[in-house]
Write a protein that holds these residues in place. Structure first.
Motif, PDB file in Angstrom:
ATOM      1  N   LEU A 129       0.925  -1.217  -0.090  1.00 20.16           N
ATOM      2  CA  LEU A 129       0.165   0.178   0.007  1.00 20.16           C
ATOM      3  C   LEU A 129       0.883   1.402  -0.084  1.00 20.16           C
ATOM      4  CD1 LEU A 129      -2.584  -0.836   2.779  1.00 20.16           C
ATOM      5  CD2 LEU A 129      -2.831  -1.355   0.245  1.00 20.16           C
ATOM      6  N   THR A 130       0.729   2.102  -0.991  1.00 17.14           N
ATOM      7  CA  THR A 130       1.169   3.436  -1.042  1.00 17.14           C
ATOM      8  C   THR A 130       0.114   4.492  -0.244  1.00 17.14           C
ATOM      9  OG1 THR A 130       2.473   2.843  -2.877  1.00 17.14           O
ATOM     10  CG2 THR A 130       2.328   5.370  -2.359  1.00 17.14           C
ATOM     11  N   ALA A 131       0.423   5.020   0.805  1.00 14.76           N
ATOM     12  CA  ALA A 131      -0.488   5.719   1.630  1.00 14.76           C
ATOM     13  C   ALA A 131       0.154   7.020   2.115  1.00 14.76           C
ATOM     14  CB  ALA A 131      -1.322   4.959   2.513  1.00 14.76           C
ATOM     15  N   ARG A 132      -1.021   7.856   2.813  1.00 13.41           N
ATOM     16  CA  ARG A 132      -0.371   9.064   3.359  1.00 13.41           C
ATOM     17  C   ARG A 132      -1.188   9.264   4.793  1.00 13.41           C
ATOM     18  NH1 ARG A 132      -2.904  13.386  -0.271  1.00 13.41           N
ATOM     19  NH2 ARG A 132      -4.198  11.530  -1.047  1.00 13.41           N
ATOM     20  N   MET A 133      -0.487   9.540   5.738  1.00 18.96           N
ATOM     21  CA  MET A 133      -1.189   9.907   7.069  1.00 18.96           C
ATOM     22  C   MET A 133      -0.876  11.436   7.298  1.00 18.96           C
ATOM     23  SD  MET A 133       0.511   7.543   9.827  1.00 18.96           S
ATOM     24  CE  MET A 133       2.218   7.570  10.247  1.00 18.96           C
ATOM     25  N   PHE A 134      -1.449  12.046   8.223  1.00 15.26           N
ATOM     26  CA  PHE A 134      -1.377  13.489   8.490  1.00 15.26           C
ATOM     27  C   PHE A 134      -1.031  13.901   9.929  1.00 15.26           C
ATOM     28  CE2 PHE A 134      -4.338  12.521   5.062  1.00 15.26           C
ATOM     29  CZ  PHE A 134      -3.653  13.370   4.001  1.00 15.26           C
ATOM     30  N   THR A 135      -0.453  14.901  10.156  1.00 19.47           N
ATOM     31  CA  THR A 135      -0.337  15.508  11.550  1.00 19.47           C
ATOM     32  C   THR A 135      -0.369  17.171  11.427  1.00 19.47           C
ATOM     33  OG1 THR A 135       1.481  15.744  13.146  1.00 19.47           O
ATOM     34  CG2 THR A 135       2.256  15.395  10.924  1.00 19.47           C
ATOM     35  N   ARG A 136      -0.294  17.558  12.583  1.00 13.07           N
ATOM     36  CA  ARG A 136      -0.558  18.957  12.855  1.00 13.07           C
ATOM     37  C   ARG A 136       0.765  19.692  13.077  1.00 13.07           C
ATOM     38  NH1 ARG A 136      -4.803  17.803  16.001  1.00 13.07           N
ATOM     39  NH2 ARG A 136      -3.844  18.692  17.623  1.00 13.07           N
ATOM     40  N   ALA A 137       1.686  18.847  13.297  1.00 10.67           N
ATOM     41  CA  ALA A 137       3.067  19.267  13.519  1.00 10.67           C
ATOM     42  C   ALA A 137       3.804  19.816  12.299  1.00 10.67           C
ATOM     43  CB  ALA A 137       4.072  18.126  14.192  1.00 10.67           C
ATOM     44  N   ALA A 138       4.466  20.719  12.496  1.00  9.43           N
ATOM     45  CA  ALA A 138       5.193  21.380  11.412  1.00  9.43           C
ATOM     46  C   ALA A 138       6.475  20.466  10.711  1.00  9.43           C
ATOM     47  CB  ALA A 138       5.864  22.664  11.920  1.00  9.43           C
TER      48      ALA A 138
END
Length: 217
Positions: free
Chosen positions: A172-181
C-alpha cells in the motif's frame, strides 16, 4: 374699557397657555418620546440576550457531542507524528486479521497543501489470504488515525497444496497527516521505521506465482 379688559384677558390666557406648553407639556412630551425609545432599545437588547442565551444553552446541551467530535478529529490528525503509536495500531489490526507478515515504513513529514497540516508518506506491506487481507484493509480504514491510500500493488502466490487458497502479497502506498510542522529541509534526509513480526516473503517468484498490479487514485 370693557373691550380692553377682554383683550387683556385673552392675551393673558394665551400667555399662560404658552408658558404651560413650554414648561410642562413639551418636557413631558419629550420625556414620553425618550421613554418609548428606551423601551424599544430595551426590547431589542432583551431579544439579543435571549438569542445569546439560547445559543449558550444549545452549546451546553451539545457540549459532549462537540467534545467527542474534536477528540475524533484530534485522533485522525494528531498534533505530533506519533509514528510509534500508528505502527503499534497497524501491527495490532494485522494480528487481529490473521495477516502472516507486516511491514510499515513511514517517511519524514512533508509540507501539506495547507499551512497547518503536514503529510507523512507511508508504505505498508502485508501478506496473507484474501479474506485476511480484506479484513486488514477494512480495519485500516476504520482506524482512528486518518490514512489515505493512493496505490495498491497485489501479487498472488499459489500455496504448496493445489487446493489451498493463494497467498496475497500487498503493498500500500498511502499518506497520513499531522498538525506538527515538517522538519527544516536543510540537512534532513528521509528515514523510516519498519515493523516485521515475521520473516518477509522471498523476493523471488516460484513456478506457481502470478502477479497483478492495480492503482487506486
Amino acid at each position: 374699557m370693557k373691550s380692553r379688559a377682554v383683550i387683556l384677558g385673552v392675551l393673558a390666557t394665551i400667555v399662560v397657555a404658552m408658558i404651560w406648553n413650554l414648561l410642562i407639556f413639551a418636557p413631558k412630551g419629550r420625556s414620553l418620546k425618550h421613554a418609548k425609545a428606551d423601551t424599544q432599545t430595551a426590547q431589542q437588547l432583551g431579544a439579543s440576550l435571549q438569542a445569546t442565551l439560547t445559543r449558550l444553552q444549545d452549546i451546553s446541551r451539545n457540549g459532549p457531542a462537540i467534545a467527542a467530535e474534536l477528540d475524533k478529529l484530534s485522533a485522525a490528525v494528531p498534533a505530533s507524528p506519533d509514528l510509534d503509536g500508528f505502527i503499534l495500531s497497524a501491527n495490532q489490526i494485522a494480528d487481529t486479521s490473521g495477516i502472516d507478515w507486516l511491514s510499515v515504513s513511514p517517511s519524514v513529514a512533508q509540507a501539506g497543501t495547507t499551512s497547518d497540516v503536514s503529510v507523512i508518506p507511508l508504505s505498508i506491506q502485508i501478506k496473507g489470504g484474501f479474506f485476511q487481507v480484506l479484513d486488514y484493509l477494512n480495519r485500516l480504514e476504520d482506524m482512528g488515525r486518518l490514512v489515505v491510500v493512493d496505490g495498491i500493488s497485489i501479487s498472488s502466490t499459489a500455496t504448496a497444496t493445489a487446493s489451498g487458497p493463494p497467498v496475497l502479497s500487498v503493498t500500500l502506498t498511502a499518506r497520513m497527516f499531522t498538525r506538527a510542522a515538517p522538519p527544516a529541509p536543510a540537512g534532513s534526509t528521509p528515514t523510516g521505521s519498519t515493523v516485521s513480526p515475521s520473516t518477509p516473503p522471498a523476493s523471488g517468484s516460484s513456478s506457481g506465482e502470478t502477479s497483478t498490479t492495480a492503482q487506486v487514485q
